[in-house]
Design a protein around this motif. Structure first.
Motif, short mmCIF file in Angstrom:
data_model
loop_
_atom_site.label_atom_id
_atom_site.label_comp_id
_atom_site.label_asym_id
_atom_site.label_seq_id
_atom_site.Cartn_x
_atom_site.Cartn_y
_atom_site.Cartn_z
N LYS A 30 0.84 -1.21 0.00
CA LYS A 30 0.00 0.00 0.00
C LYS A 30 0.86 1.25 0.00
CE LYS A 30 -0.96 1.73 3.99
NZ LYS A 30 -1.47 2.04 5.34
N GLY A 112 -4.95 7.11 5.39
CA GLY A 112 -4.01 8.14 5.85
C GLY A 112 -3.17 8.67 4.70
N ARG A 140 -8.96 11.93 12.36
CA ARG A 140 -7.52 11.64 12.25
C ARG A 140 -6.74 12.93 12.02
NH1 ARG A 140 -6.22 6.43 8.77
NH2 ARG A 140 -4.30 6.67 9.97
N GLU A 362 -6.75 3.86 12.22
CA GLU A 362 -8.08 3.54 11.68
C GLU A 362 -9.14 3.57 12.77
OE1 GLU A 362 -5.32 2.67 10.49
OE2 GLU A 362 -5.42 1.79 8.49
N ARG A 365 -6.44 1.91 18.26
CA ARG A 365 -6.01 0.50 18.24
C ARG A 365 -5.64 -0.02 19.62
NH1 ARG A 365 -2.72 0.46 12.40
NH2 ARG A 365 -4.56 -0.19 11.25
N ARG A 406 -6.51 -4.14 10.21
CA ARG A 406 -5.53 -4.90 11.01
C ARG A 406 -6.17 -5.49 12.27
NH1 ARG A 406 -1.30 -4.00 7.65
NH2 ARG A 406 -1.06 -1.85 6.96
N LYS A 431 -9.47 -2.63 2.81
CA LYS A 431 -8.67 -1.38 2.83
C LYS A 431 -7.30 -1.62 2.20
CE LYS A 431 -7.43 2.43 5.95
NZ LYS A 431 -6.02 2.71 5.80
C1 PEP Z 1 -2.25 3.06 9.90
C2 PEP Z 1 -2.55 2.47 8.75
O1 PEP Z 1 -3.07 3.08 7.62
P1 PEP Z 1 -3.15 4.58 7.11
O2 PEP Z 1 -2.34 4.65 5.85
O3 PEP Z 1 -4.61 4.84 6.87
O4 PEP Z 1 -2.58 5.51 8.19
C3 PEP Z 1 -2.34 1.01 8.57
O5 PEP Z 1 -2.48 0.54 7.42
O6 PEP Z 1 -2.06 0.30 9.54
#
Ligand code: PEP
Ligand code: S3P
Length: 448
Positions: A30, A112, A140, A362, A365, A406, A431
């Motif tokens: 990603k 993010g 966020r 997200e 956590r 996650r 995601k």
């Molecule tokens: C924190 C994460 O994603 P993001 O890119 O939305 O911050 C993640 O993928 O664990």
């Protein structure tokens, strides 16, 4: 944090009746895919992304860039056997940069990378770009990007929120220059400013002034990928001033890039070997990488296994025992949910430190892991910057996921060792890993 009605979308997490023995091909990263898309969009010539990740976060990034005028064509690369292969392998994106235009609307979802990397790009558009997203995206942190862009010359309407939704009033160019930011809540503030900086009139000099900076490997990834497209970057790790990054204005090259597998998405599969005392191979594990998931080789070895990097990929073999660990995960925060799940099954307690910023991911956590592992009979407490995990015999039950991919994979991991775990909304893995449930059952050699 509200409970989801129990009847909604409960996925019976498969229980492992024996040791797993599997090879699992994991789709692209990603973090690499979304950086590559931004850099290709800002380049002065077309480029290629091969084996890009095709998941919610990366499709949102591609859609947003298209809305700004960038051409992104789906193609089948020569190595592909079939278009639309389930894991997206073999497919390529050809990115054709163009003048960036507003008005446009960007849906960031809860990515993010999209909500932070694209506002600097939007300052270069010749009209307004409106940003909106999931309810969680409003919570966020984004102030680091908004405040910095204003200092660098941008006009942004956020009605004083310092968060989404907002409109970037692109003026076709941005002055750039020097800016101080506190990136202790997200390394993505720094990455965001650096990625677009070659296109700012004066480039950028970013100074991080906060108490700590999480996820350094992700900033290294940004610097490496900028250099690979010809940008000039001065940074602390190659002799620059501590906490200061400088990017000079320059044209960027188009690149032909094969995206590495997502090593953080490899985590649940490697962990399955650890939890079941089995063996899992991940093909194409890079010999050198900036991905934080590479730290799993060391972390999971300490927790009870061994790994070997060969031409076949990374093979992790569990020893049949799982040990607790005391570890600072500040550099590799996104690995925390998977490590917490394994730690809950260990033969000794664990302390996970350095991850206070996960409260702004997200979901919160630290709260979510504590509540859900304890809901299965565990004994987890939150600390100021992490978790204490004291393993106890666990029982089946519902594992809520709070729209967090996650959390869903952490629940699946617990289900390998605990009968009767049902993961709520496993589809949230889309995601970053849309095929997770199918990949998981294939790894376990279960008929779908
Ligand atoms: C924190 C994460 O994603 P993001 O890119 O939305 O911050 C993640 O993928 O664990
Ligand atoms: O730049 C990136 O690609 C990422 C940086 C990290 O963010 P934070 O620094 O906000 O933790 C990481 O957790 C996220 O999954 C991806």
């Amino acid at each position: 944090m509200t409970d989801t009605p129990a009847h909604l979308d409960l996925w019976p997490a498969p229980y492992a009746s024996g040791a797993v023995d599997a090879t699992v091909s994991v789709p692209g990263s990603k973090s690499v895919t979304n950086r590559a898309l931004v850099l290709a969009a800002l380049a002065s010539e077309p480029g290629w992304l091969r084996r890009p990740l095709r998941s919610r976060d990366t499709l949102l990034m591609a859609e947003a860039l298209r809305a700004l005028g960038v051409g992104i064509e789906e193609t089948v690369s020569s190595s592909s056997t079939a278009a639309g292969a389930p894991d997206g392998r073999g497919e390529a994106w050809r990115v054709i940069p163009a003048g960036l235009h507003g008005p446009a609307s960007v849906d960031v979802g809860n990515a993010g990378t999209v909500m932070r990397f694209l506002p600097p790009v939007a300052t270069l558009a010749d009209g307004p770009v409106h940003f909106d997203g999931d309810a969680r995206s409003y919570e966020r942190p984004l102030h680091g990007v908004i405040d910095a862009l204003r200092v660098l010359g941008a006009r942004i309407d956020d009605e004083g929120r310092g968060a989404l939704p907002m409109t970037v009033r692109g003026g076709g160019a941005l002055d750039g220059g020097k800016v101080d930011i506190d990136a202790s809540s997200s390394s993505q503030f720094v990455s965001a400013l650096l990625l677009s900086a070659p296109r700012f009139n004066q480039g950028v000099e970013v100074r991080h002034t906060g108490p700590r900076l999480p996820s350094m490997p992700h900033i290294r990834m940004t610097v490496d990928m900028l250099r690979a497209v010809g940008a000039q970057v001065d940074e602390p790790e190659t002799g620059g001033e501590p906490n200061v990054w400088r990017v000079s204005p320059s044209a960027l090259l188009g690149r032909d890039l094969v995206i590495e597998p997502d090593l953080s998405n490899a985590q649940p599969f490697l962990a399955a070997a650890l939890v079941t005392g089995g063996r899992v191979t991940i093909p194409d594990w890079p010999a050198r990488t900036t991905q934080p998931g590479d730290a799993l080789r060391e972390i999971f070895t300490e927790m009870g296994g061994s790994c070997e990097l060969t031409d076949a990929g990374l093979t992790f073999t569990g020893s049949g025992r799982i040990h607790g660990i005391d570890v600072d995960l500040g550099e590799v925060g996104e690995l925390t949910p998977g490590i917490a799940a394994v730690a809950a099954l260990a033969d000794s307690p664990s302390t996970l430190r350095g991850v206070a910023h996960l409260r702004l991911h997200e979901t919160d956590r630290l709260a979510a892991l504590t509540k859900e592992i304890n809901g299965l009979g565990g004994d987890v407490t939150e600390t100021e910057d992490g978790l204490h995990i004291r393993p106890r015999p666990l029982r089946g039950g519902i594992f809520h996921t709070y729209d967090d991919h996650r959390m869903a994979t952490a629940g699946a991991l617990l289900g390998l060792a605990v009968e009767g775990v049902r993961v709520e909304n496993v589809a949230t893995t889309a995601k970053t890993l849309p095929d997770f449930p199918q990949m998981w059952t294939e790894m376990l050699a279960i008929e779908a």
